[in-house]
Design an enzyme around this catalytic site. Structure first.
Site, PDB file in Angstrom:
ATOM      1  N   GLY A  74      -4.330  -5.690   2.381  1.00  0.00           N
ATOM      2  CA  GLY A  74      -3.995  -7.123   2.408  1.00  0.00           C
ATOM      3  C   GLY A  74      -2.503  -7.333   2.245  1.00  0.00           C
ATOM      4  O   GLY A  74      -1.795  -6.508   1.657  1.00  0.00           O
ATOM      5  N   ALA A 111      13.254  -7.619  12.095  1.00  0.00           N
ATOM      6  CA  ALA A 111      12.998  -7.226  13.487  1.00  0.00           C
ATOM      7  C   ALA A 111      11.508  -7.301  13.772  1.00  0.00           C
ATOM      8  O   ALA A 111      10.695  -6.753  13.016  1.00  0.00           O
ATOM      9  CB  ALA A 111      13.509  -5.816  13.736  1.00  0.00           C
ATOM     10  N   LYS A 135       1.404   5.067   6.012  1.00  0.00           N
ATOM     11  CA  LYS A 135       0.748   6.322   5.595  1.00  0.00           C
ATOM     12  C   LYS A 135       0.667   7.341   6.714  1.00  0.00           C
ATOM     13  O   LYS A 135       0.792   8.536   6.506  1.00  0.00           O
ATOM     14  CB  LYS A 135      -0.638   6.038   5.034  1.00  0.00           C
ATOM     15  CG  LYS A 135      -1.623   5.476   6.056  1.00  0.00           C
ATOM     16  CD  LYS A 135      -2.227   4.199   5.601  1.00  0.00           C
ATOM     17  CE  LYS A 135      -2.399   3.270   6.760  1.00  0.00           C
ATOM     18  NZ  LYS A 135      -2.822   1.948   6.397  1.00  0.00           N
ATOM     19  N   LYS A 159      -3.994   9.149   3.714  1.00  0.00           N
ATOM     20  CA  LYS A 159      -3.757   8.844   2.300  1.00  0.00           C
ATOM     21  C   LYS A 159      -4.075  10.059   1.419  1.00  0.00           C
ATOM     22  O   LYS A 159      -3.358  10.353   0.457  1.00  0.00           O
ATOM     23  CB  LYS A 159      -4.595   7.635   1.885  1.00  0.00           C
ATOM     24  CG  LYS A 159      -4.146   6.350   2.580  1.00  0.00           C
ATOM     25  CD  LYS A 159      -5.159   5.234   2.411  1.00  0.00           C
ATOM     26  CE  LYS A 159      -4.698   3.943   3.068  1.00  0.00           C
ATOM     27  NZ  LYS A 159      -5.745   2.918   3.144  1.00  0.00           N
TER      28      LYS A 159
END
Ligand code: HSE
Length: 427
Positions: free
Chosen positions: A303, A43, A104, A204
């Protein structure tokens, strides 16, 4: 043999790599899981974008319908942000799917609620990719260190800000210049707020603290100060005392055992500290535990491919659990520790002052430190073309005492300017 069906929500930088690696390593993944795994739907928000390596026939725009299918074993959420990701995950769990997420912000805000839903539905909720990209960090905290007692987690968990600070350190550039370079090179997003203001690292840190101390910490309980106020003068001042500035996430168990502190802020660390050598967009996290001692986790923290690596690891585990008819460890919270404010954190501070070079200045500055009960560790005076500067590094004191000391010192008539003020983490 039954085939495990996977739905992918979001096909940006991370989602594309997840789809690509799923196809690339199909045979190995099947062997490791013990059954074929099939991507049955993707999606996206805009179906007309080119996504090399992604099977076009699977792409659609109705995420709600995809998670509502009822035959999906694992939903991989790579959308990010609180909504609609949260609603989609809740819906997937309610329909009995396990969820793998890289989100996160969502986990830091609603992890407790989502874990509860997963437990009640008998499904897995994994999010290794949410912290530290490719670095295996959450699973070691949740599983490998489950027999130990973690006392401290200290790390660099945001690659964008580490890249910018590293640039400032190596070139002497001001923040704005380094940010422009980071944007041009694709390290900073068009809107870099979440990274440079420290919110990404705070989310985090909340996740790390929750896992490390088996308590619930939400992002809004984390003290956060970003890097927008870090100057070239701070970097030069750090260099002059053999240190470097890093944006650190620090989670500490209180000495009383009943409290924790969780904070994100720039800090000077000595050049021989292992975190000082973490360059560019890399992440590194120290975990200190009673029996294990000091562990360091290091690697690419962002990344597409590195983050996909963590997503796929979670996916394999979730699939294995489905086949075995079981679930892995859920939220490991079993008590609520008090999350103490920044003012009570014990740390050190570095202060670089422009002062008048005349009798009594040193005594006046020293008196302020003494009055606030803050002990001086080192004091250095030097004369340059711009005048005389005093560089003070304190012993450890509460952040409240350090802040009051700095304010009082800055108010002294013979202190012309505070060139730099920054917390110091030497251990
Ligand atoms: N924006 C994050 C960083 C990557 O710069 O580290 C995703 O968590």
């Amino acid at each position: 043999m039954r085939t495990l069906k996977v739905a992918l929500l979001g096909c940006g930088v991370v989602g594309t790599e997840v789809a690509r690696h799923l196809a690339l390593h199909q045979d190995d993944l099947t062997a490791r899981i013990g059954a074929p795994v099939e991507l049955v739907g993707i999606a996206v928000r805009r179906a007309d974008r080119l996504r090399p390596g992604v099977p076009e026939e699977l792409v659609g725009t109705d995420a709600a319908a995809l998670v509502a299918r009822g035959d999906i074993d694992v939903v991989v959420e790579a959308i990010g942000g609180i909504e609609p990701a949260g609603e989609l995950i809740r819906s997937a769990i309610a329909r009995g799917a396990s969820v793998v997420s890289a989100n996160k912000a969502l986990i830091a805000a609603q992890g407790g609620e989502l874990h509860r839903a997963a437990r009640e539905a008998g499904t897995d909720l994994f999010y290794e990719a949410a912290v530290g990209g490719a670095i295996p960090l959450l699973r070691p905290l949740r599983e490998s260190l489950a027999g130990d007692r973690v006392t401290r987690v200290l790390g660099i968990v945001n690659g964008t800000t580490n890249f910018i600070l590293d640039k400032m350190d190596s070139t002497g550039e001001e923040y704005e210049v380094a940010l422009k370079e980071a944007t041009a090179l694709g390290y900073a997003e068009a809107d870099p707020t979440a990274d440079v203001e420290g919110h990404d690292a705070a989310a985090k840190a909340a996740i790390l603290a929750g896992l490390a101390f088996n308590t619930r910490v939400t992002a809004d309980q984390v003290f956060v100060q970003g890097i927008t106020g870090v100057t070239a003068a701070d970097m030069a001042s750090a260099r002059a005392m053999g240190s470097v500035v890093k944006l650190l996430a620090i989670c500490e168990r209180g000495a009383d055992g009943e409290s924790v502190t969780v904070r994100v802020h720039p800090a000077m660390i000595p050049l021989d500290h292992p975190l000082a050598s973490v360059r560019g967009a890399y992440n590194a996290v120290f975990v200190e535990a009673d029996a294990a001692g000091r562990l360091m986790f290091y690697g690419p923290g962002a990344g597409g491919a590195p983050t996909a690596s963590s997503v796929l690891g979670d996916l394999v585990t979730a699939c294995r659990n489905r086949l075995a008819g079981t679930t892995g460890p859920g939220e490991t919270v079993y008590r609520q520790l008090d999350v103490r404010p920044m003012s009570e954190v014990v740390t050190s501070c570095h202060l670089d002052l422009d002062v008048e070079d005349e009798p009594g200045v040193l005594a006046a500055v020293a008196t302020v430190f003494a009055e606030h009960g803050v002990s001086v560790d080192t004091l250095r005076q030097h004369h340059g073309p711009a005048g005389t500067s005093l560089v003070v590094v304190t012993h450890r004191a509460t952040d409240a005492a350090l802040a009051a000391t700095v304010e009082a010192v800055a108010g002294l008539s013979r202190v012309r300017a505070v060139n730099s003020m920054m917390r110091v983490e030497s251990r």
